[in-house]
Design a protein around this motif. Sequence first.
Motif, mmCIF file in Angstrom:
data_model
loop_
_atom_site.group_PDB
_atom_site.id
_atom_site.type_symbol
_atom_site.label_atom_id
_atom_site.label_comp_id
_atom_site.label_asym_id
_atom_site.label_seq_id
_atom_site.Cartn_x
_atom_site.Cartn_y
_atom_site.Cartn_z
ATOM 1 N N PRO A 33 -3.974 -6.065 -4.464
ATOM 2 C CA PRO A 33 -4.712 -6.363 -5.801
ATOM 3 C C PRO A 33 -5.536 -5.124 -5.872
ATOM 4 O O PRO A 33 -6.245 -4.564 -5.107
ATOM 5 N N GLU A 34 -5.522 -4.727 -7.318
ATOM 6 C CA GLU A 34 -6.289 -3.517 -7.577
ATOM 7 C C GLU A 34 -7.867 -3.488 -7.219
ATOM 8 O O GLU A 34 -8.231 -2.492 -6.726
ATOM 9 N N PRO A 35 -8.510 -4.458 -7.264
ATOM 10 C CA PRO A 35 -9.836 -4.601 -7.033
ATOM 11 C C PRO A 35 -10.232 -4.414 -5.754
ATOM 12 O O PRO A 35 -11.204 -3.644 -5.277
ATOM 13 N N ALA A 36 -9.228 -4.569 -4.856
ATOM 14 C CA ALA A 36 -9.329 -4.317 -3.402
ATOM 15 C C ALA A 36 -9.161 -2.893 -3.109
ATOM 16 O O ALA A 36 -9.838 -2.465 -2.174
ATOM 17 N N ASP A 38 -9.694 -0.426 -5.275
ATOM 18 C CA ASP A 38 -10.810 0.281 -5.515
ATOM 19 C C ASP A 38 -12.064 0.229 -4.699
ATOM 20 O O ASP A 38 -12.747 1.167 -4.714
ATOM 21 N N ALA A 39 -12.228 -0.916 -4.043
ATOM 22 C CA ALA A 39 -13.206 -1.336 -3.094
ATOM 23 C C ALA A 39 -13.167 -0.562 -1.878
ATOM 24 O O ALA A 39 -14.170 0.183 -1.387
ATOM 25 N N GLU A 42 -13.932 3.166 -2.825
ATOM 26 C CA GLU A 42 -15.483 3.273 -2.884
ATOM 27 C C GLU A 42 -16.019 3.187 -1.383
ATOM 28 O O GLU A 42 -16.948 4.096 -1.046
ATOM 29 N N ARG A 65 -3.997 4.534 -6.909
ATOM 30 C CA ARG A 65 -5.453 4.595 -7.399
ATOM 31 C C ARG A 65 -6.405 5.554 -6.475
ATOM 32 O O ARG A 65 -7.338 5.779 -6.978
#
Length: 147
Positions: A33-36, A38-39, A42, A65
């Motif tokens: 998943p994209e939120p993972a 992005d994390a 970061e 990403r």
Amino acid sequence: LTLALTPTMNAVFQQLKEEAGTAHLLAPYVHCPEPAIDAFVEFMGLSANAAVVEIGFGDARIMRRVVELAGCPCTGFEVDPEALADAETTRAGMADGLRDHIRLFGKDAMAADASECDWAQVDIVYAYLTKAGLRQGYPQLRGKLRP
């Protein structure tokens, strides 16, 4: 590198591989998943001057990403032809200025020659592999990377 997969996680990986018809591969072909992602970017503190290698890139969404968020070059290795085709589609859909930041190879990362990957220049290796895959590849990988 710490190999911290529990027996339950190994069982889940094996089930996913069997359901996907990829039991012969070192990891199931599932999407992150994209939120993972992005994390991850970061957490790693990636910047445009980092060199990233992904082993087992699936559809290349992680590399996409990483390039979009950090602007750093990514090199990927994938042995699953279906995943490689999906990754080519992902890469083709990227903007011209970003597309060139991703290089895809349909082969085992340990078989890469110097024109495909200069391991001494790599800053981050992201490997989506099972515990068995990590155990198999890590000793070879460690010998290629700078200390």
